[in-house]
Design an enzyme around this catalytic site. Structure first.
Site, PDB file in Angstrom:
ATOM      1  CB  THR A  72      -0.847  -0.118   1.135  1.00  0.00           C
ATOM      2  OG1 THR A  72      -1.754  -0.954   1.002  1.00  0.00           O
ATOM      3  CG2 THR A  72      -1.519   1.104   1.596  1.00  0.00           C
ATOM      4  CB  THR A  77       0.956   0.217   5.077  1.00  0.00           C
ATOM      5  OG1 THR A  77       1.190  -0.946   4.157  1.00  0.00           O
ATOM      6  CG2 THR A  77       2.555   0.376   5.713  1.00  0.00           C
ATOM      7  N   GLY A  78      -0.676  -2.236   6.420  1.00  0.00           N
ATOM      8  CA  GLY A  78      -0.391  -3.452   7.131  1.00  0.00           C
ATOM      9  C   GLY A  78      -1.859  -4.121   7.084  1.00  0.00           C
ATOM     10  CG  HIS A  79      -3.738  -8.536   8.615  1.00  0.00           C
ATOM     11  ND1 HIS A  79      -3.718  -9.575   9.192  1.00  0.00           N
ATOM     12  CD2 HIS A  79      -4.957  -8.614   7.864  1.00  0.00           C
ATOM     13  CE1 HIS A  79      -4.636 -10.353   8.762  1.00  0.00           C
ATOM     14  NE2 HIS A  79      -5.632  -9.873   8.001  1.00  0.00           N
ATOM     15  N   GLY A  80      -4.993  -4.915   7.144  1.00  0.00           N
ATOM     16  CA  GLY A  80      -6.292  -4.275   7.479  1.00  0.00           C
ATOM     17  C   GLY A  80      -7.245  -4.440   8.350  1.00  0.00           C
ATOM     18  NE  ARG A  85      -9.294  -7.207   3.216  1.00  0.00           N
ATOM     19  CZ  ARG A  85      -8.213  -6.442   3.258  1.00  0.00           C
ATOM     20  NH1 ARG A  85      -7.970  -5.795   2.348  1.00  0.00           N
ATOM     21  NH2 ARG A  85      -7.550  -6.256   4.441  1.00  0.00           N
ATOM     22  CB  VAL A  86     -13.549  -2.577   1.874  1.00  0.00           C
ATOM     23  CG1 VAL A  86     -13.020  -1.100   2.128  1.00  0.00           C
ATOM     24  CG2 VAL A  86     -14.563  -2.721   0.850  1.00  0.00           C
ATOM     25  N   GLY A  87     -10.430  -3.091   2.961  1.00  0.00           N
ATOM     26  CA  GLY A  87      -9.466  -3.250   4.050  1.00  0.00           C
ATOM     27  C   GLY A  87      -9.573  -1.746   4.746  1.00  0.00           C
ATOM     28  CG  ASP A  88      -6.073  -0.555   6.694  1.00  0.00           C
ATOM     29  OD1 ASP A  88      -5.957  -1.455   5.837  1.00  0.00           O
ATOM     30  OD2 ASP A  88      -5.137   0.323   7.276  1.00  0.00           O
TER      31      ASP A  88
HETATM   32  N1  ASP Z   1      -3.632  -2.030   4.688  1.00  0.00           N
HETATM   33  C1  ASP Z   1      -4.087  -2.720   3.219  1.00  0.00           C
HETATM   34  C2  ASP Z   1      -5.286  -3.497   3.397  1.00  0.00           C
HETATM   35  O1  ASP Z   1      -5.509  -4.214   4.274  1.00  0.00           O
HETATM   36  C3  ASP Z   1      -2.949  -3.717   2.922  1.00  0.00           C
HETATM   37  C4  ASP Z   1      -1.642  -2.976   2.988  1.00  0.00           C
HETATM   38  O2  ASP Z   1      -1.236  -2.014   3.735  1.00  0.00           O
HETATM   39  O3  ASP Z   1      -0.956  -3.561   2.030  1.00  0.00           O
HETATM   40  O4  ASP Z   1      -5.908  -3.704   2.204  1.00  0.00           O
END
Ligand code: ASP
Length: 347
Positions: free
Chosen positions: A210, A261-264, A238-241
């Site tokens: 991201t 950025t990370g595990h949404g 699916r929608v992330g953060d």
């Molecule tokens: N945060 C993003 C999501 O979960 C993924 C990412 O940061 O690479 O969609």
């Protein structure tokens, strides 16, 4: 009588001195208006062994280009909103990152893009989720903020709005890259029946990509922007953060600006971006304390991996992450550009 005159003289003198001092301070501030920008290109299992020297150089060059795009706007007295969009668009256009061209694939072999932006001066925000044909999702997010009465648009409706706004539209295949396609094949093998545990296993190995930017302009206004393709092999819309205001993006002149950025799923549940700025605002913490606490003490024990970039109204920048690496860069005023990837690099 003499005493009275003396006191009068003294107080006049003191007033004069303090006036001169305050004028001096004002003009010094005037001369050195602080501004700053920080960007990220994702966090994850990124270590020396995972990148060749050429790849490392290519990432660093693109990060430098992106930060320079934002910095030149700020240096010329432009707004933090313009700066974060310019920086993010350089990264969206690069196939190296998981945003725009180079976005990851969904389980069904397409690309669904999410983005959001927030103006720290006004509290206004715009976001889009699950768009498939918009060349620059961050541009659309800004357009939602500025030209609609809504904050978040999704899917086909968001695309119809993009067309109305005459933004650049592309075929979904425009976002294709061979590298991401191979990642999808690997992910599908690992996912097997796509149960919850399989997704967790996948996430631990997953290299996030991201992109995001935060900036402080010379007027003292903060802005934050984030753009992503989400997570490889995501399903069911699916929608992330990243498009969630408060989770992946937050900006408030009274505290700070954050892009995550990370595990949404974790960043949504722990409302990461807003939590960091709330700690700054209500607990009086520095961006360093607030960022470290949320990334290392709140998220990590729960299994949430990733990182954030933060800037406050004084130009303090902090970029904490709890993964092996995070593509990142920062520049404060006309100081040097700091670009880093791995944990042991200074910035
Ligand atoms: N945060 C993003 C999501 O979960 C993924 C990412 O940061 O690479 O969609």
């Amino acid at each position: 009588m003499r005493k009275v005159v003396m006191r009068l003289l003294q107080s006049l003198l003191a007033a004069g001195v303090s006036l001169a001092l305050s004028q001096g301070v004002a003009s010094a501030e005037e001369q050195e208006k602080v501004f700053a920008i920080a960007i990220h290109g994702g966090a994850g299992t990124i270590n020396k062994a995972s990148l060749t020297d050429e790849q490392e150089a290519a990432y660093k060059a693109k990060l430098s280009e992106a930060i320079s795009a934002g910095h030149s706007i700020l240096a010329a007295g432009g707004s933090s909103m313009d700066a974060v969009v310019a920086a993010v668009q350089v990264l969206e256009d690069s196939p190296l990152f998981n945003a725009g061209r180079g976005a990851v694939y969904t389980y069904d072999g397409e690309h669904e893009l999410d983005a959001s932006i927030m103006n720290g001066a006004t509290g206004e925000a715009g976001a889009v989720a699950g768009v498939k044909t918009v060349k620059s999702p961050i541009e659309l997010a800004r357009s939602v903020m500025e030209n609609s009465v809504h904050v978040m648009l999704s899917g086909e409706g968001a695309e119809a709005f993009a067309a109305e706004q005459q933004l650049a539209l592309v075929e979904n295949s425009y976002f294709n890259t061979e590298r991401r396609y191979q990642q999808l094949q690997t992910a599908k093998e690992k996912l097997g029946k796509a149960d919850k545990q399989a997704y967790v296993e996948l996430d631990n190995k997953y290299k996030y990509g991201t992109v995001g930017a935060v900036a402080l302009d010379q007027e003292g206004n903060l802005a934050a922007a984030t753009s992503t393709g989400g997570m490889t092999a995501k399903r069911y819309g699916r929608v992330g953060d990243s498009p969630i205001i408060g989770a992946g993006t937050w900006a408030d002149n009274a505290s700070c600006a954050v892009s995550a950025t990370g595990h949404g799923e974790y960043f949504i549940r722990y409302h990461v971006a807003a939590d960091i700025c709330s700690r700054v605002k209500y607990l009086g913490e520095s961006v360093q304390e607030a960022g470290d606490t949320v990334i290392h003490d709140v998220l990590l024990p729960k299994g949430g991996t990733g990182g954030v970039i933060i800037v406050d109204g004084k130009g303090n920048v902090h970029m904490p992450f709890n993964t092996e690496g995070m593509y990142r860069a920062s520049q404060v005023g006309n100081g040097e550009i700091n670009v880093a990837i791995y944990q042991d690099e200074l910035y």
